[in-house]
Design a protein around this motif. Sequence first.
Motif, PDB file in Angstrom:
ATOM      1  N   SER A  37       0.829  -1.204   0.000  1.00  0.00           N
ATOM      2  CA  SER A  37       0.000   0.000   0.000  1.00  0.00           C
ATOM      3  C   SER A  37       0.864   1.255   0.000  1.00  0.00           C
ATOM      4  O   SER A  37       1.977   1.262   0.538  1.00  0.00           O
ATOM      5  CB  SER A  37      -0.921   0.015   1.221  1.00  0.00           C
ATOM      6  N   ALA A  89     -10.607   2.981  -1.618  1.00  0.00           N
ATOM      7  CA  ALA A  89     -11.095   2.576  -2.939  1.00  0.00           C
ATOM      8  C   ALA A  89     -12.366   3.331  -3.311  1.00  0.00           C
ATOM      9  O   ALA A  89     -12.660   3.521  -4.495  1.00  0.00           O
ATOM     10  CB  ALA A  89     -11.352   1.071  -2.954  1.00  0.00           C
ATOM     11  N   SER A 144      -2.444  -2.636  -6.681  1.00  0.00           N
ATOM     12  CA  SER A 144      -3.829  -2.172  -6.723  1.00  0.00           C
ATOM     13  C   SER A 144      -4.553  -2.569  -5.437  1.00  0.00           C
ATOM     14  O   SER A 144      -4.094  -3.446  -4.691  1.00  0.00           O
ATOM     15  CB  SER A 144      -4.554  -2.779  -7.919  1.00  0.00           C
ATOM     16  N   THR A 145      -5.684  -1.912  -5.207  1.00  0.00           N
ATOM     17  CA  THR A 145      -6.489  -2.241  -4.026  1.00  0.00           C
ATOM     18  C   THR A 145      -6.862  -3.722  -4.027  1.00  0.00           C
ATOM     19  O   THR A 145      -6.803  -4.394  -2.992  1.00  0.00           O
ATOM     20  CB  THR A 145      -7.771  -1.394  -4.005  1.00  0.00           C
ATOM     21  N   ARG A 146      -7.239  -4.227  -5.180  1.00  0.00           N
ATOM     22  CA  ARG A 146      -7.601  -5.639  -5.295  1.00  0.00           C
ATOM     23  C   ARG A 146      -6.453  -6.537  -4.859  1.00  0.00           C
ATOM     24  O   ARG A 146      -6.635  -7.472  -4.053  1.00  0.00           O
ATOM     25  CB  ARG A 146      -7.978  -5.954  -6.746  1.00  0.00           C
ATOM     26  N   ASP A 147      -5.261  -6.262  -5.361  1.00  0.00           N
ATOM     27  CA  ASP A 147      -4.108  -7.103  -5.047  1.00  0.00           C
ATOM     28  C   ASP A 147      -3.697  -6.966  -3.586  1.00  0.00           C
ATOM     29  O   ASP A 147      -3.213  -7.928  -2.977  1.00  0.00           O
ATOM     30  CB  ASP A 147      -2.931  -6.747  -5.953  1.00  0.00           C
ATOM     31  N   GLN A 148      -3.879  -5.784  -3.037  1.00  0.00           N
ATOM     32  CA  GLN A 148      -3.567  -5.594  -1.617  1.00  0.00           C
ATOM     33  C   GLN A 148      -4.448  -6.485  -0.739  1.00  0.00           C
ATOM     34  O   GLN A 148      -3.953  -7.193   0.144  1.00  0.00           O
ATOM     35  CB  GLN A 148      -3.769  -4.132  -1.222  1.00  0.00           C
TER      36      GLN A 148
END
Length: 262
Positions: A18, A250, A30-34
């Motif tokens: 992040s 997000a 990305s937020t998804r991957d985090q």
Amino acid sequence: MGTHHAVSGAAVWLAVTSTAPWALGLSPMSTRDQLVGAALAAGAAILPDADHHNGTIAHSGGAITKVAARTLEGVSGGHRHGLHSLLAIIGFYLGATWLGTWWATVPLLGYIPAGSTLLWLALIGFTLKVLHLSRGGIIKLWATAAVATLPVLYFAPDLFGILPSVVVLGVVTHLVGDFLTVGGLPLLWPWVPKPPKSFDDIPVVRSLWQQNGYVAVPALGKTGSIRELALFGVLGLYTLVAITDTIARAFGTPLPIPGLSA
């Protein structure tokens, strides 16, 4: 402790991936991957304890995982031996990378990245098990893990690309945690050099470089100590806040944390 390793794995993943003020942002994702990576990293952070016949992984799949754990325990020299070394980090990375190259034709699913799918399934299953998020036996456990894996296979197969990073970060986090306990680690295994006998008379040195050759910076004391529980509390709170804030960001509304709301 297994739960502590898992939470620390998720916390470190979020801190590294992040770019929020509360994180390190060493490898922005990305937020998804985090968020997905944090769930996987919790499972990856208990992988070194696959060498323990009575650990979470050993109990996650009935006779199969118990036999596998016993086998790994024997091959690696026992708990906190081969799978708790620098060589193990390389081995886990190469294993995760190799699995990413294994494709196979599977009934109903077709031609799929079988290795990555199995690794993903395993990590999700271990996370559910170690964090007590699935109750009702191993059938329910792995059915839940499968339900969480199939959508990735069909709709977001690019996510499989984070698996080697997840595995390495989880394993390293685990080793750091054990390194901070009095048990220490055989980091250079299979070479485990022992200190001169005279070092045993120097209190600080004998704690850092033990007579059995293990090395440690035992800031947490014994496994399960009050200090470990305190650190677990801090990391647990950090993970909860980080996940909540990541989701909020997000949607363009970061949490109003004083000094960290930029």
